[in-house]
Design a protein around this motif. Sequence first.
Motif, PDB file in Angstrom:
ATOM      1  N   ASP A   1       3.969   3.876   4.181  1.00 44.38           N
ATOM      2  CA  ASP A   1       5.008   4.184   5.189  1.00 44.38           C
ATOM      3  C   ASP A   1       5.264   2.966   6.069  1.00 44.38           C
ATOM      4  O   ASP A   1       6.414   2.590   6.334  1.00 44.38           O
ATOM      5  N   VAL A   2       4.165   2.362   6.537  1.00 43.19           N
ATOM      6  CA  VAL A   2       4.290   1.206   7.432  1.00 43.19           C
ATOM      7  C   VAL A   2       4.936   0.041   6.693  1.00 43.19           C
ATOM      8  O   VAL A   2       5.839  -0.628   7.212  1.00 43.19           O
TER       9      VAL A   2
ATOM     10  N   ALA B   1       9.390  -3.685   5.581  1.00 47.74           N
ATOM     11  CA  ALA B   1      10.405  -4.197   4.647  1.00 47.74           C
ATOM     12  C   ALA B   1      11.822  -4.000   5.183  1.00 47.74           C
ATOM     13  O   ALA B   1      12.738  -4.754   4.838  1.00 47.74           O
ATOM     14  N   ARG B   2      11.982  -3.005   6.047  1.00 49.47           N
ATOM     15  CA  ARG B   2      13.305  -2.782   6.662  1.00 49.47           C
ATOM     16  C   ARG B   2      13.544  -3.745   7.817  1.00 49.47           C
ATOM     17  O   ARG B   2      14.630  -3.753   8.415  1.00 49.47           O
TER      18      ARG B   2
ATOM     19  N   ILE C   1       8.169   0.276  14.562  1.00 47.30           N
ATOM     20  CA  ILE C   1       7.469   1.068  13.531  1.00 47.30           C
ATOM     21  C   ILE C   1       6.630   2.156  14.202  1.00 47.30           C
ATOM     22  O   ILE C   1       6.621   3.310  13.768  1.00 47.30           O
ATOM     23  N   ALA C   2       5.954   1.775  15.261  1.00 48.87           N
ATOM     24  CA  ALA C   2       5.123   2.744  15.999  1.00 48.87           C
ATOM     25  C   ALA C   2       5.964   3.923  16.470  1.00 48.87           C
ATOM     26  O   ALA C   2       5.575   5.092  16.320  1.00 48.87           O
ATOM     27  N   ALA C   3       7.148   3.621  17.022  1.00 43.79           N
ATOM     28  CA  ALA C   3       8.043   4.675  17.519  1.00 43.79           C
ATOM     29  C   ALA C   3       8.551   5.544  16.375  1.00 43.79           C
ATOM     30  O   ALA C   3       8.583   6.785  16.470  1.00 43.79           O
ATOM     31  N   THR C   4       8.926   4.909  15.268  1.00 43.24           N
ATOM     32  CA  THR C   4       9.480   5.647  14.118  1.00 43.24           C
ATOM     33  C   THR C   4       8.448   6.590  13.508  1.00 43.24           C
ATOM     34  O   THR C   4       8.762   7.725  13.157  1.00 43.24           O
ATOM     35  N   LEU C   5       7.200   6.096  13.378  1.00 41.82           N
ATOM     36  CA  LEU C   5       6.176   6.883  12.686  1.00 41.82           C
ATOM     37  C   LEU C   5       5.300   7.693  13.647  1.00 41.82           C
ATOM     38  O   LEU C   5       4.359   8.364  13.213  1.00 41.82           O
ATOM     39  N   HIS C   6       5.618   7.594  14.947  1.00 40.12           N
ATOM     40  CA  HIS C   6       4.855   8.343  15.971  1.00 40.12           C
ATOM     41  C   HIS C   6       3.373   8.005  15.932  1.00 40.12           C
ATOM     42  O   HIS C   6       2.509   8.889  15.944  1.00 40.12           O
TER      43      HIS C   6
ATOM     44  N   HIS D   1      -2.886  -0.866   9.938  1.00 43.25           N
ATOM     45  CA  HIS D   1      -2.297  -0.600   8.615  1.00 43.25           C
ATOM     46  C   HIS D   1      -1.755  -1.880   7.983  1.00 43.25           C
ATOM     47  O   HIS D   1      -1.932  -2.115   6.784  1.00 43.25           O
ATOM     48  N   ILE D   2      -1.129  -2.710   8.792  1.00 42.60           N
ATOM     49  CA  ILE D   2      -0.570  -3.963   8.265  1.00 42.60           C
ATOM     50  C   ILE D   2      -1.700  -4.867   7.770  1.00 42.60           C
ATOM     51  O   ILE D   2      -1.629  -5.433   6.676  1.00 42.60           O
ATOM     52  N   ARG D   3      -2.741  -4.950   8.591  1.00 38.97           N
ATOM     53  CA  ARG D   3      -3.886  -5.788   8.195  1.00 38.97           C
ATOM     54  C   ARG D   3      -4.466  -5.289   6.871  1.00 38.97           C
ATOM     55  O   ARG D   3      -4.794  -6.075   5.978  1.00 38.97           O
ATOM     56  N   ASN D   4      -4.572  -3.971   6.726  1.00 37.47           N
ATOM     57  CA  ASN D   4      -5.133  -3.389   5.504  1.00 37.47           C
ATOM     58  C   ASN D   4      -4.274  -3.675   4.278  1.00 37.47           C
ATOM     59  O   ASN D   4      -4.782  -4.065   3.236  1.00 37.47           O
ATOM     60  N   PHE D   5      -2.949  -3.471   4.412  1.00 36.58           N
ATOM     61  CA  PHE D   5      -2.164  -3.684   3.192  1.00 36.58           C
ATOM     62  C   PHE D   5      -2.001  -5.157   2.840  1.00 36.58           C
ATOM     63  O   PHE D   5      -1.855  -5.515   1.675  1.00 36.58           O
TER      64      PHE D   5
END
Length: 210
Positions: free
Chosen positions: A156-157, A162-163, A170-175, A184-188
């Motif tokens: 999701d992140v 990518a958008r 992103i935080a606001a969009t995904l709550h 999450h970014i560090r992980n992927f």
Amino acid sequence: MNNRHFTVMLVDDHPLMRRGIRQLLELSSSFEVVAEANNGTEALAEASRLLPDVILLDLHMKGMSGLDTLKALRNEGVAARILVLTVSDARSDIYAMLDAGADGYLLKDSEPEVLLQQITEGAQGANVYSSVVRDYMMTRGHSANPFQTLTERELDVLQEVARGLSNKEIAATLHISEETVKVHIRNFLRKLDVRSRVAATVLWLENKHH
């Protein structure tokens, strides 16, 4: 097939290690050690002169590395079976050597009889790997699509990255919190083996088009 006689060159900058490997090979009537090289330069000269059937190549040597030696041997058109024999079980070393044309990757701390059997199989044309190496290669094969290793949330992140959205957006969009987005970014990035958001986005877009 098993009665075939193979000439062998040992390439290792440790005389003691060369002696040990020579003694191991002498246990089998299939092998004759025709040359020992202390470094990559010697290995190239001897390989061209003697055309051994099998080359046992160490990875970490003074001067030319095992990888450079392997590439040079292959560039020279040396047709020998080249088996890496090293202490390193680092994934990066394993992948680099196999991608450069090694026919096998064996670890020096293997049981002697197992090692002798693997060298024999390698000489006869099989690709041989120590068990740790084989495990790494299997996981490498599976991760041909590394996106399968991402969690749903990480995907999701990544999609939002990518958008072109910022962490805050992103935080606001995904709550979720901005801190969670960063995790999450560090992980992927780690799972995809890339250094930046841009590189991750490029991979993501390429993957979608396949």
